[in-house]
Design a protein around this motif. Structure first.
Motif, short mmCIF file in Angstrom:
data_model
loop_
_atom_site.label_atom_id
_atom_site.label_comp_id
_atom_site.label_asym_id
_atom_site.label_seq_id
_atom_site.Cartn_x
_atom_site.Cartn_y
_atom_site.Cartn_z
N ASN A 186 -3.86 8.46 8.59
CA ASN A 186 -2.99 9.13 7.63
C ASN A 186 -1.55 8.64 7.76
O ASN A 186 -0.88 8.37 6.76
CB ASN A 186 -3.06 10.64 7.86
N MET A 187 -1.10 8.50 8.99
CA MET A 187 0.26 8.02 9.23
C MET A 187 0.42 6.59 8.72
O MET A 187 1.43 6.24 8.10
CB MET A 187 0.60 8.09 10.71
N SER A 188 -0.59 5.75 8.95
CA SER A 188 -0.54 4.37 8.48
C SER A 188 -0.47 4.32 6.95
O SER A 188 0.26 3.51 6.37
CB SER A 188 -1.78 3.60 8.97
N GLY A 189 -1.25 5.20 6.30
CA GLY A 189 -1.21 5.27 4.85
C GLY A 189 0.17 5.66 4.34
O GLY A 189 0.66 5.10 3.35
N SER A 190 0.81 6.61 5.02
CA SER A 190 2.15 7.05 4.60
C SER A 190 3.16 5.91 4.73
O SER A 190 3.98 5.69 3.83
CB SER A 190 2.61 8.24 5.46
N LEU A 191 3.10 5.18 5.85
CA LEU A 191 4.03 4.07 6.04
C LEU A 191 3.75 2.95 5.04
O LEU A 191 4.69 2.31 4.53
CB LEU A 191 3.93 3.55 7.47
N ALA A 192 2.47 2.72 4.75
CA ALA A 192 2.12 1.68 3.78
C ALA A 192 2.64 2.02 2.39
O ALA A 192 3.06 1.13 1.64
CB ALA A 192 0.61 1.49 3.74
N TYR A 193 2.65 3.32 2.06
CA TYR A 193 3.14 3.74 0.74
C TYR A 193 4.58 3.28 0.53
O TYR A 193 4.93 2.78 -0.54
CB TYR A 193 3.03 5.26 0.60
N GLY A 194 5.42 3.47 1.55
CA GLY A 194 6.81 3.06 1.41
C GLY A 194 6.96 1.58 1.11
O GLY A 194 7.87 1.17 0.37
N ARG A 195 6.09 0.76 1.67
CA ARG A 195 6.15 -0.69 1.43
C ARG A 195 5.52 -1.07 0.09
O ARG A 195 6.02 -1.94 -0.62
CB ARG A 195 5.43 -1.44 2.56
N LEU A 196 4.43 -0.40 -0.25
CA LEU A 196 3.71 -0.75 -1.48
C LEU A 196 4.50 -0.42 -2.74
O LEU A 196 4.28 -1.02 -3.79
CB LEU A 196 2.35 -0.04 -1.51
N THR A 197 5.42 0.56 -2.64
CA THR A 197 6.20 0.91 -3.83
C THR A 197 7.16 -0.20 -4.25
O THR A 197 7.74 -0.14 -5.33
CB THR A 197 7.01 2.20 -3.59
N ARG A 198 7.32 -1.21 -3.39
CA ARG A 198 8.12 -2.37 -3.80
C ARG A 198 7.39 -3.21 -4.84
O ARG A 198 7.99 -4.00 -5.56
CB ARG A 198 8.43 -3.24 -2.58
N HIS A 199 6.07 -3.05 -4.89
CA HIS A 199 5.25 -3.88 -5.79
C HIS A 199 4.51 -3.07 -6.84
O HIS A 199 4.13 -3.62 -7.88
CB HIS A 199 4.24 -4.69 -4.97
N ARG A 200 4.28 -1.79 -6.58
CA ARG A 200 3.54 -0.93 -7.52
C ARG A 200 4.32 0.37 -7.74
O ARG A 200 5.03 0.83 -6.86
CB ARG A 200 2.16 -0.58 -6.95
N SER A 201 4.12 0.96 -8.91
CA SER A 201 4.79 2.22 -9.20
C SER A 201 4.12 3.35 -8.41
O SER A 201 2.92 3.27 -8.08
CB SER A 201 4.71 2.53 -10.69
N PRO A 202 4.85 4.43 -8.12
CA PRO A 202 4.22 5.58 -7.46
C PRO A 202 3.03 6.13 -8.26
O PRO A 202 2.04 6.58 -7.67
CB PRO A 202 5.36 6.61 -7.39
N GLU A 203 3.13 6.08 -9.60
CA GLU A 203 2.02 6.58 -10.43
C GLU A 203 0.75 5.76 -10.21
O GLU A 203 -0.35 6.31 -10.11
CB GLU A 203 2.42 6.55 -11.90
N ALA A 204 0.90 4.42 -10.14
CA ALA A 204 -0.26 3.57 -9.91
C ALA A 204 -0.84 3.80 -8.52
O ALA A 204 -2.08 3.89 -8.34
CB ALA A 204 0.13 2.09 -10.07
N LEU A 205 0.01 3.94 -7.52
CA LEU A 205 -0.46 4.17 -6.15
C LEU A 205 -1.12 5.54 -6.02
O LEU A 205 -2.07 5.71 -5.24
CB LEU A 205 0.72 4.07 -5.17
#
Length: 410
Positions: free
Chosen positions: A275-294
């Protein structure tokens, strides 16, 4: 009303400085996490608590329900209140009262006094949960929100693991009343942290007028906006899945697969790391995808894990490693799902961040509280009831996530 989302791209947040941001996030994480600690730290002491207060198991467990009632009511009242009077008074008052009610719990002579104090403790603890999200929304613009919420989510992911371990270690040395003494100390420390490091992020000229009644009406106005209501519903469904997992997972791994408490803790710990890894990955992935898509992607992944477990159980039967693997997929996806939906809702509800946060938290805990007993209602002889509740909740949550994307810009 001017929002930070409209700020110039060159405008730097005053909390871009790392030491300032770190202190702010640590205090906000503590404010958000102390309420879960107030449940998880003393669960192991319920049998001793029942004997000490001359009550039965249901009487002792009622203290958990009482606290949850306080959490739900507190968020719905204190979030809008912070839109009217500012963030710091609510956070300071909540932290001090949390400490006070924790002392009452520690000294409670009867279970009735304990349960009443637990309601108050829940209301006071709700201030930290609901207002901390509003503070983040006040201080950071839409580009920064994903990173901040992802880090808060990563810190919060460790609370369900560390709290039972800390509570268990404490209970080896002292009676259950000392758990509440420790919680009182945490309340005092959080009050000091708020006083020293949390600014008043909601200035008088931005506050709602008309008193508490007007503040509560802000919840209705916010809920009437489809762009905000869709992520609120998504989070509520996600909360139902989390509560189903919490309600069923101990029975699954200890009673069905006969794991020792130590090995069960290992399972929970690995899932929390996912769960923690997913949370940290979210912060990085938003550089390439919108929060809505994620949000949609994580909803699909979380649903897939729960549905896979349900199908395995309904066909060939699921063994321990497969059950763990399916749940790990779902819990890791939660790490993306929750900060994504909070980012979206708080960004869209900037006109009343406290009311928006109240809707998020109230819906999450209310539907979660309703989902928990459903797992036990259908029995604990297999993982199927837990998987079924999680699968249904997450399917609805994913549909709400799709609706969230469609309401973008409305």
């Amino acid at each position: 009303m001017t929002t930070r989302s409209a700020a110039s791209p060159d405008a730097a947040s005053p909390y871009a400085v790392k030491p300032k941001r770190l202190r702010l996030l640590l205090v906000l994480a503590g404010l958000s996490g102390v309420s879960p600690l107030a449940t998880d730290m003393y669960v192991a002491a319920l049998p001793d608590l029942a004997r000490s207060l001359a009550t039965d198991a249901s009487g002792a467990q009622l203290s958990l329900t009482s606290f949850l009632v306080g959490i739900i009511a507190g968020q719905l009242a204190l979030g809008p209140l912070s839109d009217a009077v500012g963030r710091r008074p609510v956070l300071m008052g909540g932290s001090v009262l949390f400490a006070g009610f924790s002392i009452v719990c520690a000294l409670a002579p009867t279970v009735a006094v304990l349960n009443s104090a637990r309601v108050g403790q829940g209301v006071a603890g709700a201030a930290g949960i609901v207002v901390s999200r509003a503070v983040v929304t006040d201080l950071f613009d839409d580009r920064e929100l994903p990173t901040v919420f992802s880090r808060l989510g990563a810190i919060g992911a460790m609370a369900p693991v560390l709290a039972p371990l800390a509570g268990g270690a404490l209970l080896l040395l002292v009676p259950w009343r000392y758990v509440f003494a420790v919680l009182a100390l945490m309340g005092v420390l959080l009050a000091a942290g708020v006083w020293r490091w949390i600014p008043e992020s909601h200035p008088p000229d931005a506050r709602l007028t008309g008193g508490l009644t007007s503040s509560l009406r802000a919840i209705g106005r916010t809920a009437a906006q489809p762009a905000v209501l869709a992520p609120v519903l998504a989070l509520a469904c996600g909360g139902a899945a989390v509560f189903a997992y919490i309600a069923g997972t101990t029975f699954v791994f200890q009673d069905i697969y006969h794991l020792s408490p130590a090995l069960s803790s290992l399972v929970y710990g690995v899932n929390a790391l996912g769960n923690m890894s997913g949370s940290l990955a979210y912060g990085r992935l938003t550089r390439h995808r919108s929060p809505e898509a994620l949000l949609i992607i994580s909803g699909v992944l979380a649903t897939a894990g729960a549905v896979a477990l349900l199908l395995l159980q309904a066909t060939t039967g699921s063994n321990m490693p497969l059950t763990w693997f399916c749940l790990l997929i779902t819990i890791t996806a939660f790490g993306l799902f929750f900060p994504a939906v909070i980012t979206i809702a708080q960004s869209r509800g900037r006109a009343a961040p406290g009311a928006t946060s109240a809707l998020l938290g109230g819906g999450q805990f209310l539907l979660g509280a309703a989902a928990s007993p459903v797992v036990g209602l259908f029995g604990t002889q297999s993982p199927a009831p837990m998987a079924a509740v999680m699968a249904v909740s997450l399917t609805l949550g994913t549909l709400a996530a799709i609706a969230t994307k469609r309401t973008c810009g409305h």
